[in-house]
Design an enzyme around this catalytic site. Structure first.
Site, PDB file in Angstrom:
ATOM      1  N   GLY A 136      30.627  41.047  49.997  1.00 24.93           N
ATOM      2  CA  GLY A 136      31.794  40.379  49.504  1.00 24.93           C
ATOM      3  C   GLY A 136      32.856  41.409  49.445  1.00 24.93           C
TER       4      GLY A 136
ATOM      5  N   TYR B  19      37.418  39.492  54.473  1.00 24.95           N
ATOM      6  CA  TYR B  19      37.991  39.640  53.153  1.00 24.95           C
ATOM      7  C   TYR B  19      39.137  40.685  53.103  1.00 24.95           C
ATOM      8  CZ  TYR B  19      33.795  37.586  51.436  1.00 24.95           C
ATOM      9  OH  TYR B  19      32.667  36.949  51.301  1.00 24.95           O
TER      10      TYR B  19
ATOM     11  N   LYS C 259      31.524  38.406  36.215  1.00 24.81           N
ATOM     12  CA  LYS C 259      32.316  38.424  34.868  1.00 24.81           C
ATOM     13  C   LYS C 259      31.880  37.050  34.443  1.00 24.81           C
ATOM     14  CE  LYS C 259      35.868  42.106  36.142  1.00 24.81           C
ATOM     15  NZ  LYS C 259      37.086  42.244  36.069  1.00 24.81           N
TER      16      LYS C 259
ATOM     17  N   SER D 260      40.885  45.011  37.741  1.00 27.36           N
ATOM     18  CA  SER D 260      40.817  45.650  39.188  1.00 27.36           C
ATOM     19  C   SER D 260      40.496  44.563  40.079  1.00 27.36           C
ATOM     20  CB  SER D 260      39.275  46.363  39.137  1.00 27.36           C
ATOM     21  OG  SER D 260      38.434  45.550  38.774  1.00 27.36           O
TER      22      SER D 260
ATOM     23  N   ALA E 199      39.894  43.967  44.241  1.00 23.12           N
ATOM     24  CA  ALA E 199      39.243  44.533  45.462  1.00 23.12           C
ATOM     25  C   ALA E 199      40.212  44.821  46.354  1.00 23.12           C
ATOM     26  CB  ALA E 199      38.105  43.974  46.006  1.00 23.12           C
TER      27      ALA E 199
ATOM     28  N   LYS F 176      38.599  35.780  30.000  1.00 23.17           N
ATOM     29  CA  LYS F 176      40.034  35.990  30.442  1.00 23.17           C
ATOM     30  C   LYS F 176      40.067  35.227  31.819  1.00 23.17           C
ATOM     31  CE  LYS F 176      38.683  38.691  33.905  1.00 23.17           C
ATOM     32  NZ  LYS F 176      38.758  38.785  35.333  1.00 23.17           N
TER      33      LYS F 176
ATOM     34  N   ASP G  44      42.280  43.633  31.526  1.00 19.67           N
ATOM     35  CA  ASP G  44      41.823  42.798  32.476  1.00 19.67           C
ATOM     36  C   ASP G  44      42.610  41.340  32.342  1.00 19.67           C
ATOM     37  OD1 ASP G  44      40.463  41.974  34.587  1.00 19.67           O
ATOM     38  OD2 ASP G  44      38.452  41.749  33.509  1.00 19.67           O
TER      39      ASP G  44
ATOM     40  N   ASN H  68      41.091  32.911  40.056  1.00 23.98           N
ATOM     41  CA  ASN H  68      41.296  31.836  38.987  1.00 23.98           C
ATOM     42  C   ASN H  68      42.742  31.554  38.660  1.00 23.98           C
ATOM     43  OD1 ASN H  68      38.463  32.096  37.522  1.00 23.98           O
ATOM     44  ND2 ASN H  68      38.779  34.142  38.186  1.00 23.98           N
TER      45      ASN H  68
END
EC number: 1.1.1.94
Length: 331
Positions: free
Chosen positions: A9, A48, A104, A137, A139, A190, A243, A255
């Site tokens: 991914g 992606y 996470k 971070s 990607a 988070k 983060d 999210n």
């Protein structure tokens, strides 16, 4: 040293490219043939990263036995898949490896942190340590080599330093840390705050509201993390406020995007019905709700997100209820 990245991914591909850029020996393992062929034949992962050319030395495979001579195995799969992939690769491992986790969240049934799941599922004779490579971070930015800083967190300092040296370069800087509990809880919770931030944005709230959400959300993260043994100072760093900021403000955040859709519609129905993406904050909200209730930890923002996602509460009502809570001192 040889690194196998499990997961083709976005984040797995971006981190594998970091190693290719660093002239490290690296290969991606994936289960989607189209993604593997795209990497090997076209030097792209267009699903992606549309239009992004990858390092031509980056290779991928669908042969899981590629882990047999690995020194480092990096797990770039959703939290719900960590247990299964660890059990799958364990019989093939020969070396005393470092397992790097970048997911996470929590185990969906046991509520374990990811490092706990990995230590349970990888044989002791195969595992040097677990290192969590986590922090602010996306990607989409790392793959085009934009400056990024994250943490390598481990109970074994020398292994954290190995990962630090292996991944660091002129666009990715790695710090080391040893607060596994605080760091893993911070980057998990988070995601719930990012859903809340997206909901507020979808409802039409702007900068003042987001600043309040991030600040009060950080207090909830600290309260939860310290209860379970995390260090308060950890939440002032990359796996805490760092983060939290990037996930609550970025269009790259799944999210935040999920929350925005829910807020825009003032209803969770369509999101739950049609969403096909991995949104870790949804599962995390359910687990944090359960654990916080069991331990009497005050988590008002997380609680409202849970009520929206799992009890069908109207987002506008949740925002009003947070504002009308009992007045008190900030600290």
């Amino acid at each position: 040293m040889k690194t196998v990245v499990i997961g083709s991914g976005s984040w797995g591909t971006a981190l594998a490219q970091v190693l290719a850029d660093n002239k490290e020996k690296v290969i991606i393992y994936g289960i989607e043939k189209s993604e593997i062929d795209d990497i090997n034949l076209n030097h792209e992962n267009s699903k992606y990263f549309e239009g992004v050319e990858l390092n031509p030395n980056l290779k991928a495979t669908d042969d899981i036995t590629v882990v047999k001579d690995a020194d480092i195995v990096l797990l770039a799969v959703p939290t719900f898949a960590i247990e299964g992939i660890c059990l799958q690769i364990d019989p093939y491992l020969k070396n005393n490896i470092i397992v790097v986790n970048v997911s996470k969240g929590f185990h969906p049934e046991t509520s374990e942190r990811m490092s706990e799941v990995i230590r349970r599922c990888i044989s002791k004779e195969h595992l040097s340590s677990v290192v969590s490579l986590i922090g602010p971070s996306h990607a989409e930015e790392v793959v085009i080599r934009l400056l990024t800083t994250i943490d390598a967190v481990s109970l074994k300092e020398e292994d954290a330093q190995v990962i630090q040296r292996t991944f660091s370069n002129n666009y990715l800087r790695i710090y080391t840390g040893d607060d596994e509990i605080g760091s893993e809880l911070g980057v998990a919770i988070k995601n719930v705050m990012a859903i809340a931030s997206g909901i507020l944005s979808g409802l039409g709230y702007q900068d003042n509201t987001r600043a309040a959400l991030i600040t009060r959300g950080l207090q909830e993260m600290i309260r939860y993390g310290v209860f379970f043994g995390g260090k308060q100072q950890t939440f002032m760093g990359l796996t805490g406020i760092g983060d939290l900021i990037v996930t609550c403000t970025s269009i790259h955040s799944r999210n935040f995007e999920a929350g925005y859709q829910i807020g825009k519609e003032n209803d969770v129905t369509n999101f739950l019905k049609y969403n096909k993406k991995t949104v870790e904050g949804v599962r995390t909200a359910k687990i944090v709700h359960k654990v916080a209730k069991e331990n009497n930890i005050d988590m008002p923002i997380c609680e409202e997100v849970y009520q929206i996602l799992f009890e069908g509460k109207e987002p506008k009502t949740c925002a009003n209820d947070l504002m009308l809570r009992e007045l008190k001192k900030e600290f």
